[in-house]
Scaffold this motif. Structure first.
Motif, mmCIF file in Angstrom:
data_model
loop_
_atom_site.group_PDB
_atom_site.id
_atom_site.type_symbol
_atom_site.label_atom_id
_atom_site.label_comp_id
_atom_site.label_asym_id
_atom_site.label_seq_id
_atom_site.Cartn_x
_atom_site.Cartn_y
_atom_site.Cartn_z
ATOM 1 N N GLN A 77 94.071 84.343 24.965
ATOM 2 C CA GLN A 77 92.782 84.427 24.279
ATOM 3 C C GLN A 77 92.945 84.070 22.803
ATOM 4 O OE1 GLN A 77 91.843 88.486 25.339
ATOM 5 N NE2 GLN A 77 90.476 87.865 26.987
ATOM 6 N N GLU A 78 94.011 84.588 22.186
ATOM 7 C CA GLU A 78 94.271 84.282 20.777
ATOM 8 C C GLU A 78 94.570 82.799 20.589
ATOM 9 O OE1 GLU A 78 97.406 87.018 19.724
ATOM 10 O OE2 GLU A 78 96.061 88.751 19.924
ATOM 11 N N SER A 79 95.358 82.233 21.498
ATOM 12 C CA SER A 79 95.681 80.805 21.420
ATOM 13 C C SER A 79 94.428 79.954 21.586
ATOM 14 C CB SER A 79 96.694 80.418 22.498
ATOM 15 O OG SER A 79 97.912 81.074 22.293
ATOM 16 N N ALA A 80 93.583 80.325 22.553
ATOM 17 C CA ALA A 80 92.350 79.558 22.792
ATOM 18 C C ALA A 80 91.472 79.561 21.543
ATOM 19 C CB ALA A 80 91.588 80.128 23.992
ATOM 20 N N ARG A 81 91.358 80.741 20.907
ATOM 21 C CA ARG A 81 90.569 80.834 19.663
ATOM 22 C C ARG A 81 91.159 79.927 18.583
ATOM 23 N NH1 ARG A 81 89.434 86.034 20.923
ATOM 24 N NH2 ARG A 81 91.386 86.852 20.116
ATOM 25 N N ALA A 82 92.475 79.962 18.429
ATOM 26 C CA ALA A 82 93.133 79.138 17.412
ATOM 27 C C ALA A 82 92.918 77.649 17.704
ATOM 28 C CB ALA A 82 94.621 79.460 17.355
ATOM 29 N N TYR A 83 93.050 77.278 18.972
ATOM 30 C CA TYR A 83 92.830 75.877 19.340
ATOM 31 C C TYR A 83 91.395 75.449 19.060
ATOM 32 C CZ TYR A 83 97.365 75.616 21.727
ATOM 33 O OH TYR A 83 98.697 75.606 22.020
ATOM 34 N N GLU A 84 90.429 76.309 19.378
ATOM 35 C CA GLU A 84 89.027 75.978 19.111
ATOM 36 C C GLU A 84 88.787 75.790 17.616
ATOM 37 O OE1 GLU A 84 86.697 79.065 20.898
ATOM 38 O OE2 GLU A 84 86.617 78.034 22.826
ATOM 39 N N GLU A 85 89.335 76.694 16.824
ATOM 40 C CA GLU A 85 89.170 76.590 15.365
ATOM 41 C C GLU A 85 89.799 75.317 14.839
ATOM 42 O OE1 GLU A 85 90.767 80.259 13.829
ATOM 43 O OE2 GLU A 85 89.178 81.442 14.791
ATOM 44 N N GLY A 86 90.858 74.861 15.502
ATOM 45 C CA GLY A 86 91.533 73.633 15.090
ATOM 46 C C GLY A 86 90.950 72.388 15.730
ATOM 47 N N GLY A 87 89.881 72.544 16.514
ATOM 48 C CA GLY A 87 89.232 71.397 17.141
ATOM 49 C C GLY A 87 89.977 70.853 18.346
ATOM 50 N N ARG A 88 90.920 71.626 18.894
ATOM 51 C CA ARG A 88 91.700 71.179 20.056
ATOM 52 C C ARG A 88 91.107 71.781 21.323
ATOM 53 N NH1 ARG A 88 96.907 69.368 18.929
ATOM 54 N NH2 ARG A 88 96.620 68.456 20.984
ATOM 55 N N LEU A 89 89.930 71.325 21.692
ATOM 56 C CA LEU A 89 89.181 71.925 22.799
ATOM 57 C C LEU A 89 89.876 71.789 24.152
ATOM 58 C CD1 LEU A 89 85.552 70.952 21.737
ATOM 59 C CD2 LEU A 89 86.843 73.020 21.232
ATOM 60 N N GLU A 90 90.609 70.683 24.363
ATOM 61 C CA GLU A 90 91.296 70.509 25.648
ATOM 62 C C GLU A 90 92.402 71.557 25.813
ATOM 63 O OE1 GLU A 90 93.628 68.342 22.653
ATOM 64 O OE2 GLU A 90 91.505 68.329 23.105
ATOM 65 N N LEU A 91 93.075 71.909 24.726
ATOM 66 C CA LEU A 91 94.113 72.941 24.793
ATOM 67 C C LEU A 91 93.495 74.331 24.971
ATOM 68 C CD1 LEU A 91 96.601 71.646 22.067
ATOM 69 C CD2 LEU A 91 96.854 71.547 24.552
ATOM 70 N N ALA A 92 92.354 74.549 24.320
ATOM 71 C CA ALA A 92 91.655 75.832 24.476
ATOM 72 C C ALA A 92 91.221 76.007 25.932
ATOM 73 C CB ALA A 92 90.442 75.895 23.549
ATOM 74 N N GLU A 93 90.750 74.934 26.547
ATOM 75 C CA GLU A 93 90.315 74.986 27.944
ATOM 76 C C GLU A 93 91.497 75.286 28.869
ATOM 77 O OE1 GLU A 93 88.055 75.274 31.152
ATOM 78 O OE2 GLU A 93 87.330 75.170 29.097
ATOM 79 N N LYS A 94 92.651 74.708 28.586
ATOM 80 C CA LYS A 94 93.858 74.969 29.391
ATOM 81 C C LYS A 94 94.225 76.455 29.305
ATOM 82 C CE LYS A 94 98.629 73.401 30.060
ATOM 83 N NZ LYS A 94 99.131 74.687 30.432
ATOM 84 N N GLU A 95 94.128 77.031 28.125
ATOM 85 C CA GLU A 95 94.415 78.466 27.958
ATOM 86 C C GLU A 95 93.437 79.295 28.786
ATOM 87 O OE1 GLU A 95 97.011 79.834 26.208
ATOM 88 O OE2 GLU A 95 97.694 77.830 25.669
ATOM 89 N N ARG A 96 92.159 78.907 28.779
ATOM 90 C CA ARG A 96 91.144 79.645 29.550
ATOM 91 C C ARG A 96 91.390 79.555 31.055
ATOM 92 N NH1 ARG A 96 88.046 78.030 25.523
ATOM 93 N NH2 ARG A 96 87.393 79.697 24.143
ATOM 94 N N GLU A 97 91.859 78.395 31.500
ATOM 95 C CA GLU A 97 92.182 78.237 32.923
ATOM 96 C C GLU A 97 93.333 79.172 33.303
ATOM 97 O OE1 GLU A 97 92.993 74.061 33.379
ATOM 98 O OE2 GLU A 97 90.878 73.512 33.194
ATOM 99 N N GLU A 98 94.327 79.292 32.413
ATOM 100 C CA GLU A 98 95.450 80.200 32.684
ATOM 101 C C GLU A 98 94.965 81.649 32.692
ATOM 102 O OE1 GLU A 98 98.763 79.447 30.070
ATOM 103 O OE2 GLU A 98 99.085 77.436 30.867
ATOM 104 N N ILE A 99 94.070 81.992 31.784
ATOM 105 C CA ILE A 99 93.508 83.351 31.750
ATOM 106 C C ILE A 99 92.840 83.666 33.080
ATOM 107 C CG2 ILE A 99 91.670 84.785 30.744
ATOM 108 C CD1 ILE A 99 92.301 83.376 28.033
ATOM 109 N N ALA A 100 92.070 82.718 33.603
ATOM 110 C CA ALA A 100 91.361 82.929 34.875
ATOM 111 C C ALA A 100 92.353 83.211 36.004
ATOM 112 C CB ALA A 100 90.489 81.721 35.204
#
Length: 163
Positions: A77-100
């Protein structure tokens, strides 16, 4: 309040369910689930080795496994937030898939009302009256609700009730 564990349709211990999930992911060629379950297994093995070094021949128990999974979700969750703030949406989405994937092995999360009731129950059980009793209350909550409650959010709620 009873503790409900999401068995994901499979019975057995959490370790057995993760092993079964890993085999299923291999058969189904589900790369996201497969890589996430391999990460889970690696984290469990690390903790097993640490537990054995401390003299626990069986490795970590079920509650510890839930703690490991909870920590993995929080990290992602922390990584996804950091990726979103950095504009790296594809990496944030990968983190969310792992969370699921990880969350399928965790018990159902308690809602706000259930968390409040659990706190009240733990305070009553420990006969807590002041902030000095906070450790006892948190100990009871961790014993009963590991993996079902965000303890970072619960701490301030317990503190508020005891002050």
């Amino acid at each position: 309040m009873s503790q409900t564990v999401n068995t994901g349709g499979n019975g057995g211990t959490l370790r057995e369910r993760i092993t079964t999930g890993l085999k299923d992911a291999m058969r189904e060629k589900d790369q996201t689930r497969l890589s996430t379950l391999r990460l889970i297994n690696a984290a469990i093995k690390d903790q097993d080795i640490a537990a054995r070094a401390k003299g626990n021949a069986d490795g970590v128990g079920e509650a510890d496994l839930l703690g490991i999974l909870g920590k993995m979700v929080k990290q992602r969750q922390e990584s996804a937030r950091a990726y979103e703030e950095g504009g790296r949406l594809e990496l944030a989405e990968k983190e969310r898939e792992e969370i699921a994937v990880i969350e399928t092995y965790l018990p159902r999360q308690l809602d706000e009302d259930e968390v409040a009731a659990a706190i009240d129950e733990a305070i009553a059980e420990t006969e807590a009256t002041s902030l000095r009793d906070m450790g006892k209350v948190m100990g009871v909550l961790k014993g009963k609700y590991t993996g079902q409650i965000d303890f970072g959010a619960v701490g301030p709620m317990v503190k508020e009730r005891l002050s």
